[in-house]
Design a protein around this motif. Structure first.
Motif, PDB file in Angstrom:
ATOM      1  N   PRO A  89       0.829  -1.217   0.000  1.00 22.91           N
ATOM      2  CA  PRO A  89       0.000   0.000   0.000  1.00 22.91           C
ATOM      3  C   PRO A  89       0.856   1.256   0.000  1.00 22.91           C
ATOM      4  N   ALA A  90       0.355   2.289  -0.645  1.00 20.49           N
ATOM      5  CA  ALA A  90       1.082   3.555  -0.701  1.00 20.49           C
ATOM      6  C   ALA A  90       1.118   4.235   0.656  1.00 20.49           C
ATOM      7  N   ARG A  91       0.098   3.977   1.485  1.00 21.54           N
ATOM      8  CA  ARG A  91       0.096   4.519   2.843  1.00 21.54           C
ATOM      9  C   ARG A  91      -0.682   3.600   3.763  1.00 21.54           C
ATOM     10  N   VAL A  92      -0.343   3.686   5.051  1.00 25.01           N
ATOM     11  CA  VAL A  92      -0.994   2.893   6.088  1.00 25.01           C
ATOM     12  C   VAL A  92      -1.550   3.855   7.136  1.00 25.01           C
ATOM     13  N   ILE A  93      -2.815   3.652   7.502  1.00 23.08           N
ATOM     14  CA  ILE A  93      -3.444   4.482   8.535  1.00 23.08           C
ATOM     15  C   ILE A  93      -3.764   3.585   9.720  1.00 23.08           C
ATOM     16  N   ARG A  94      -3.263   3.973  10.897  1.00 21.01           N
ATOM     17  CA  ARG A  94      -3.580   3.222  12.113  1.00 21.01           C
ATOM     18  C   ARG A  94      -4.777   3.901  12.774  1.00 21.01           C
ATOM     19  N   LEU A  95      -5.932   3.254  12.702  1.00 18.74           N
ATOM     20  CA  LEU A  95      -7.171   3.824  13.226  1.00 18.74           C
ATOM     21  C   LEU A  95      -7.181   3.722  14.743  1.00 18.74           C
ATOM     22  N   THR A  96      -7.347   4.836  15.425  1.00 16.24           N
ATOM     23  CA  THR A  96      -7.331   4.873  16.888  1.00 16.24           C
ATOM     24  C   THR A  96      -8.735   5.078  17.444  1.00 16.24           C
ATOM     25  N   PRO A  97      -8.956   4.738  18.717  1.00 17.38           N
ATOM     26  CA  PRO A  97     -10.262   5.007  19.325  1.00 17.38           C
ATOM     27  C   PRO A  97     -10.660   6.476  19.255  1.00 17.38           C
ATOM     28  N   ALA A  98      -9.698   7.368  19.399  1.00 20.43           N
ATOM     29  CA  ALA A  98     -10.013   8.805  19.351  1.00 20.43           C
ATOM     30  C   ALA A  98     -10.517   9.212  17.966  1.00 20.43           C
ATOM     31  N   MET A  99      -9.913   8.678  16.923  1.00 16.59           N
ATOM     32  CA  MET A  99     -10.360   8.980  15.557  1.00 16.59           C
ATOM     33  C   MET A  99     -11.778   8.477  15.335  1.00 16.59           C
ATOM     34  N   LEU A 100     -12.050   7.300  15.863  1.00 18.43           N
ATOM     35  CA  LEU A 100     -13.382   6.716  15.704  1.00 18.43           C
ATOM     36  C   LEU A 100     -14.421   7.486  16.513  1.00 18.43           C
ATOM     37  N   GLN A 101     -14.042   7.897  17.716  1.00 20.19           N
ATOM     38  CA  GLN A 101     -14.952   8.677  18.558  1.00 20.19           C
ATOM     39  C   GLN A 101     -15.333   9.987  17.870  1.00 20.19           C
ATOM     40  N   ALA A 102     -14.369  10.625  17.226  1.00 19.62           N
ATOM     41  CA  ALA A 102     -14.655  11.873  16.511  1.00 19.62           C
ATOM     42  C   ALA A 102     -15.640  11.631  15.372  1.00 19.62           C
ATOM     43  N   ALA A 103     -15.490  10.510  14.688  1.00 21.25           N
ATOM     44  CA  ALA A 103     -16.429  10.176  13.606  1.00 21.25           C
ATOM     45  C   ALA A 103     -17.820   9.928  14.162  1.00 21.25           C
ATOM     46  N   ARG A 104     -17.906   9.222  15.300  1.00 21.89           N
ATOM     47  CA  ARG A 104     -19.219   8.989  15.897  1.00 21.89           C
ATOM     48  C   ARG A 104     -19.884  10.301  16.268  1.00 21.89           C
ATOM     49  N   ASP A 105     -19.123  11.223  16.831  1.00 27.00           N
ATOM     50  CA  ASP A 105     -19.696  12.508  17.243  1.00 27.00           C
ATOM     51  C   ASP A 105     -20.241  13.288  16.054  1.00 27.00           C
ATOM     52  N   ARG A 106     -19.629  13.119  14.874  1.00 24.15           N
ATOM     53  CA  ARG A 106     -20.103  13.835  13.684  1.00 24.15           C
ATOM     54  C   ARG A 106     -21.464  13.326  13.219  1.00 24.15           C
ATOM     55  N   LEU A 107     -21.820  12.116  13.609  1.00 26.47           N
ATOM     56  CA  LEU A 107     -23.099  11.555  13.178  1.00 26.47           C
ATOM     57  C   LEU A 107     -24.282  12.104  13.968  1.00 26.47           C
ATOM     58  N   SER A 108     -24.045  12.839  15.028  1.00 25.32           N
ATOM     59  CA  SER A 108     -25.121  13.458  15.812  1.00 25.32           C
ATOM     60  C   SER A 108     -25.041  14.969  15.679  1.00 25.32           C
ATOM     61  N   THR A 109     -26.178  15.586  15.364  1.00 28.27           N
ATOM     62  CA  THR A 109     -26.222  17.049  15.277  1.00 28.27           C
ATOM     63  C   THR A 109     -27.011  17.663  16.425  1.00 28.27           C
ATOM     64  N   ALA A 110     -27.711  16.828  17.190  1.00 31.75           N
ATOM     65  CA  ALA A 110     -28.526  17.328  18.308  1.00 31.75           C
ATOM     66  C   ALA A 110     -27.827  17.049  19.630  1.00 31.75           C
ATOM     67  N   ARG A 111     -28.168  17.823  20.627  1.00 33.37           N
ATOM     68  CA  ARG A 111     -27.649  17.637  21.976  1.00 33.37           C
ATOM     69  C   ARG A 111     -28.829  17.549  22.941  1.00 33.37           C
ATOM     70  N   GLY A 112     -28.584  17.039  24.123  1.00 38.97           N
ATOM     71  CA  GLY A 112     -29.658  16.898  25.100  1.00 38.97           C
ATOM     72  C   GLY A 112     -30.277  15.517  25.038  1.00 38.97           C
ATOM     73  N   GLU A 113     -31.339  15.314  25.806  1.00 39.58           N
ATOM     74  CA  GLU A 113     -31.954  13.993  25.939  1.00 39.58           C
ATOM     75  C   GLU A 113     -33.283  13.863  25.213  1.00 39.58           C
ATOM     76  N   GLY A 114     -33.771  14.934  24.602  1.00 34.08           N
ATOM     77  CA  GLY A 114     -35.068  14.863  23.933  1.00 34.08           C
ATOM     78  C   GLY A 114     -34.985  14.212  22.568  1.00 34.08           C
ATOM     79  N   ILE A 115     -35.908  13.319  22.269  1.00 35.77           N
ATOM     80  CA  ILE A 115     -36.049  12.769  20.920  1.00 35.77           C
ATOM     81  C   ILE A 115     -37.531  12.817  20.543  1.00 35.77           C
ATOM     82  N   ASP A 116     -37.795  13.004  19.258  1.00 36.05           N
ATOM     83  CA  ASP A 116     -39.173  13.133  18.772  1.00 36.05           C
ATOM     84  C   ASP A 116     -39.601  11.999  17.856  1.00 36.05           C
ATOM     85  N   ALA A 117     -38.659  11.231  17.352  1.00 35.90           N
ATOM     86  CA  ALA A 117     -38.975  10.091  16.487  1.00 35.90           C
ATOM     87  C   ALA A 117     -37.731   9.221  16.381  1.00 35.90           C
ATOM     88  N   VAL A 118     -37.947   7.968  15.986  1.00 38.07           N
ATOM     89  CA  VAL A 118     -36.861   7.030  15.694  1.00 38.07           C
ATOM     90  C   VAL A 118     -37.089   6.478  14.297  1.00 38.07           C
TER      91      VAL A 118
END
Length: 418
Positions: free
Chosen positions: A270-299
């Motif tokens: 491979p031309a490059r190798v990326i070592r995926l870390t928990p911190a990198m993954l956590q940042a990606a998970r956080d990007r999947l949520s745009t709302a904050r707080g505990e309220g939800i209106d639908a699933v």
């Protein structure tokens, strides 16, 4: 580069199969020329994304093909449409949108397309052979087809997909060419816990990170379990295709073109190798949520459409009472039919779950119009819902979504990410 047509293709372009097929062949040839393809190649099947209503022009295009006598030359399944034909009251469209969406769906049926109406055609029996050339639309289906099934397709957009189906041809470029399928990036997941890599919540997050980081390059993911389910790979494909236009990825030891990292790279390092870390993954998970707080209106679940196995998992987690917020699961009509045969639909209805077929909540007006916060376990829903529906999103696992809907407020297990 000029594109050379065969004598048979020139006859089609001249009208031997009618005006509709001639138009389709001419469009395909011109697009192939613009893409730098030297020729058109035969394709075994197609998956059509163009039957989803986005405006009247798409309806007029399809109806012009029908008027010209166009018929599919190869098996062609249909992606989601703008209506739920099995449950007509589900989609709350104005009369014009309803009429035009229905006209569009009927036009594609008239051309001979297989009435699957699902973004997971591989669950409905459309599974092309390893190494075969096909012409698929719909981003998750393209990534799944290339990566998990090992068939060869580019990301064929609306209207080009039906031209491929009518002519049985596609331009020879991109991922149809073996040299363009070799992995040039290796993703090392050895720093992630084995428990996390066994969790369903992991794969949409991995896909989100992968799409943003790898983009249109070809990568091989190393260190994942060899028995990853197809549903987890489906979630990975959908999220990666949404966040980064990914058409093909390899998973070492799991996907058919990657029995090893070396094989995925065609014998080249491979031309490059990326070592995926928990911190990198956590940042990606956080990007999947745009709302904050505990309220939800639908699933909303089911992007890509739910499989029978996913319904099994959902059923096993159902609470003993009705959900406290509107709860939608999108799936294909083939899965609805199987659930009906098994006598299981009533159990989901009793729990307050609305099953949506033929379409999904992000492309059709199904969610309550008041807006609010939508919780989902789908990386693709999380990516598109804010712009398409006006809802902000919170991402969580299947179990998180069920627990939150039952409680009427956010309930997420954070231990996997700690």
């Amino acid at each position: 580069m000029s594109l050379e047509l065969t004598e048979a293709e020139r006859r089609v372009a001249a009208g031997d199969r009618g005006a509709g097929a001639a138009m389709a062949l001419r469009i395909l040839a011109e697009m192939g020329r613009l893409l730098g393809a030297p020729r058109l190649i035969p394709v075994a099947s197609a998956h059509i994304d163009g039957a989803l209503y986005h405006g009247d022009s798409g309806v007029h295009f399809a109806e012009r093909l029908v008027a010209g006598g166009a018929k599919t030359a190869i098996p062609a399944s249909l992606n989601v449409g703008g209506l739920d034909l099995l449950h007509p009251g589900t989609v709350k469209a104005d009369p014009h949108r309803h009429e035009m969406a229905l006209r569009l769906m009927r036009a594609y049926e008239q051309m001979g397309c297989w009435q699957t109406w699902t973004c997971s055609p591989y669950h409905a029996g459309h599974r092309p052979a390893l190494g075969s050339d096909v012409a698929w639309g719909e981003s998750n289906a393209v990534a799944f087809c290339n990566s998990v099934l090992g068939a060869r397709t580019n990301r064929y957009g609306d209207f080009l997909d039906i031209c491929c189906a009518i002519t049985g041809r596609a331009p020879y470029y991109g991922l149809h060419r073996p040299e363009n399928r070799r992995a040039t990036v290796r993703v090392d997941t050895s720093a992630l816990s084995a428990r996390l890599k066994r969790a369903d919540v992991f794969y949409p997050v991995l896909g989100c990170w992968y799409g943003m980081e790898i983009g249109t390059e070809i990568g091989v993911i190393d260190g994942l379990p060899a028995d990853i389910s197809e549903d987890c790979l489906k979630a990975l494909a959908a999220s990666a295709a949404s966040s980064g236009a990914v058409g093909l990825f390899h998973v070492a030891g799991r996907t058919p073109e990657a029995p090893s990292v070396e094989a995925a790279g065609g014998g080249e390092a491979p031309a490059r190798v990326i070592r995926l870390t928990p911190a990198m993954l956590q940042a990606a998970r956080d990007r999947l949520s745009t709302a904050r707080g505990e309220g939800i209106d639908a699933v909303a679940l089911g992007s890509p459409h739910f499989s029978l196995a996913e319904f099994d998992a959902l059923e096993a987690l159902l609470p003993g009472h009705r959900m406290n917020v509107p709860f939608f699961v999108c799936t294909g009509r083939n899965v609805v039919g199987a659930l009906e045969e098994q006598g299981r639909l009533g159990k989901f209805a009793e729990a307050g779950i609305t099953i949506v077929a033929d379409t999904c909540v992000v492309v059709a007006p199904i969610l309550p119009a008041k807006g609010g916060v939508l919780m989902t376990n789908s990386g693709k829903f999380a990516h598109y819902a804010p712009a398409n529906t006006g809802y902000e999103v919170i991402y969580g696992s299947l179990a998180d979504c069920i627990a939150s809907a039952a409680a009427g407020r956010l309930a997420r297990d954070e231990t996997l990410w700690q």
